[in-house]
Design a protein around this motif. Structure first.
Motif, PDB file in Angstrom:
ATOM      1  N   ARG A   3       0.850  -1.103   0.098  1.00  0.00           N
ATOM      2  CA  ARG A   3      -0.106  -0.002  -0.133  1.00  0.00           C
ATOM      3  C   ARG A   3       0.897   1.346   0.110  1.00  0.00           C
ATOM      4  O   ARG A   3       0.584   2.011  -0.635  1.00  0.00           O
ATOM      5  CB  ARG A   3      -0.846   0.047   1.169  1.00  0.00           C
ATOM      6  N   TYR A  20       1.800   3.647  -3.032  1.00  0.00           N
ATOM      7  CA  TYR A  20       0.719   4.570  -3.682  1.00  0.00           C
ATOM      8  C   TYR A  20       0.469   5.680  -2.707  1.00  0.00           C
ATOM      9  O   TYR A  20       0.670   5.494  -1.544  1.00  0.00           O
ATOM     10  CB  TYR A  20      -0.297   3.768  -3.854  1.00  0.00           C
ATOM     11  N   ALA A  23      -0.969   8.457  -0.597  1.00  0.00           N
ATOM     12  CA  ALA A  23      -1.870   8.549   0.664  1.00  0.00           C
ATOM     13  C   ALA A  23      -3.083   8.928   0.319  1.00  0.00           C
ATOM     14  O   ALA A  23      -3.285   9.771  -0.682  1.00  0.00           O
ATOM     15  CB  ALA A  23      -1.341   9.140   2.092  1.00  0.00           C
ATOM     16  N   LYS A  63      -7.692   8.674  -0.179  1.00  0.00           N
ATOM     17  CA  LYS A  63      -8.663   7.906  -0.829  1.00  0.00           C
ATOM     18  C   LYS A  63      -8.089   7.739  -2.448  1.00  0.00           C
ATOM     19  O   LYS A  63      -8.252   6.686  -2.943  1.00  0.00           O
ATOM     20  CB  LYS A  63      -9.908   8.596  -1.115  1.00  0.00           C
ATOM     21  N   TYR A  90      -5.612   5.031  -2.454  1.00  0.00           N
ATOM     22  CA  TYR A  90      -5.872   3.803  -1.899  1.00  0.00           C
ATOM     23  C   TYR A  90      -6.671   3.296  -3.215  1.00  0.00           C
ATOM     24  O   TYR A  90      -6.591   1.907  -3.443  1.00  0.00           O
ATOM     25  CB  TYR A  90      -7.122   3.994  -0.809  1.00  0.00           C
ATOM     26  N   TRP A  92      -4.344   1.874  -5.737  1.00  0.00           N
ATOM     27  CA  TRP A  92      -3.694   0.718  -5.279  1.00  0.00           C
ATOM     28  C   TRP A  92      -4.818  -0.827  -5.363  1.00  0.00           C
ATOM     29  O   TRP A  92      -4.473  -1.700  -5.878  1.00  0.00           O
ATOM     30  CB  TRP A  92      -3.489   0.878  -3.724  1.00  0.00           C
ATOM     31  N   ARG A  93      -5.989  -0.330  -4.866  1.00  0.00           N
ATOM     32  CA  ARG A  93      -7.146  -1.317  -5.031  1.00  0.00           C
ATOM     33  C   ARG A  93      -7.232  -1.934  -6.582  1.00  0.00           C
ATOM     34  O   ARG A  93      -7.520  -3.134  -6.692  1.00  0.00           O
ATOM     35  CB  ARG A  93      -8.285  -1.019  -4.395  1.00  0.00           C
TER      36      ARG A  93
END
Length: 208
Positions: free
Chosen positions: A77, A80, A82, A84, A87, A90-91
């Protein structure tokens, strides 16, 4: 071979190939006095919980459960940004990698493209509430979390009860009614139930 079932020997080969790919995880955990890669243990727990939750699962779903986090450790994580936006990037990349790797492994074992691609799509879980196998996979992932990872999660986030409540409520919302029943049967700690109710109430108020 059909697109919905494979020989038992091939199923075991698929499990072994996924475990081998996950064997490079540098994170280790102690199990019965043995140090094992965390990713391997996670996949095996997914298989065990799926067998209890849905003993009639298709072979495609069984393999998806074993490989839903395949080689997740290769994309930390922290690589990538910080926030949203970082995130979600990354997802998305995780989904791409999981789908690609599990499909590659199954094709390498000689399985039909339609079967391999179906497993890859289940792993992505892009159609929760619409695709039955994807929904079961999500339910099983949450059950594994509640059974094996909850204590560490609570310890890490204990100073942030509102954040915990929000995460629990969001997770609950992704589950099916059958998943809810299985989760409640785990006899969750009172603290967790209270935080879940708090989070659900907050979500309901936000929607009003």
């Amino acid at each position: 071979m059909t697109s919905d079932a494979i020989p038992a020997a091939l199923l075991e080969k698929a499990y072994a190939a996924i475990d081998a790919a996950n064997g490079s995880d540098p994170a280790r955990v102690e199990v019965d006095g043995r140090s094992v890669p965390a990713a391997v243990l996670y996949g095996q727990r997914m298989t065990q919980v799926l067998a209890r939750f849905r003993p009639d699962a298709s072979d495609a779903l069984k393999i998806a459960a074993r490989g839903q986090h395949i080689e997740r450790f290769t994309i930390p994580r922290e690589t990538y940004p910080a926030g949203k936006a970082g995130y979600f990037r990354w997802r998305t990349e995780l989904k791409n990698v999981h789908e690609r790797r599990v499909t590659e492994i199954l094709l390498g074992l000689g399985l039909e493209a339609a079967f391999a691609e179906r497993v890859g799509k289940i792993v992505r879980k892009d159609r929760l509430k619409q695709d039955a196998d994807m929904q079961v996979l999500e339910d099983v992932a949450v059950l594994v979390f509640l059974t094996y990872e909850l204590d560490a999660f609570l310890l890490k986030h204990r100073p942030e009860p509102e954040k915990v409540a929000g995460i629990l409520a969001k997770t609950w919302g992704k589950m099916s009614e059958e998943g809810h029943a299985a989760a409640l049967a785990l006899n969750l700690p009172r603290e967790v139930v209270d935080l879940l109710h708090q989070g659900l109430a907050a979500r309901a108020n936000a929607e009003d």
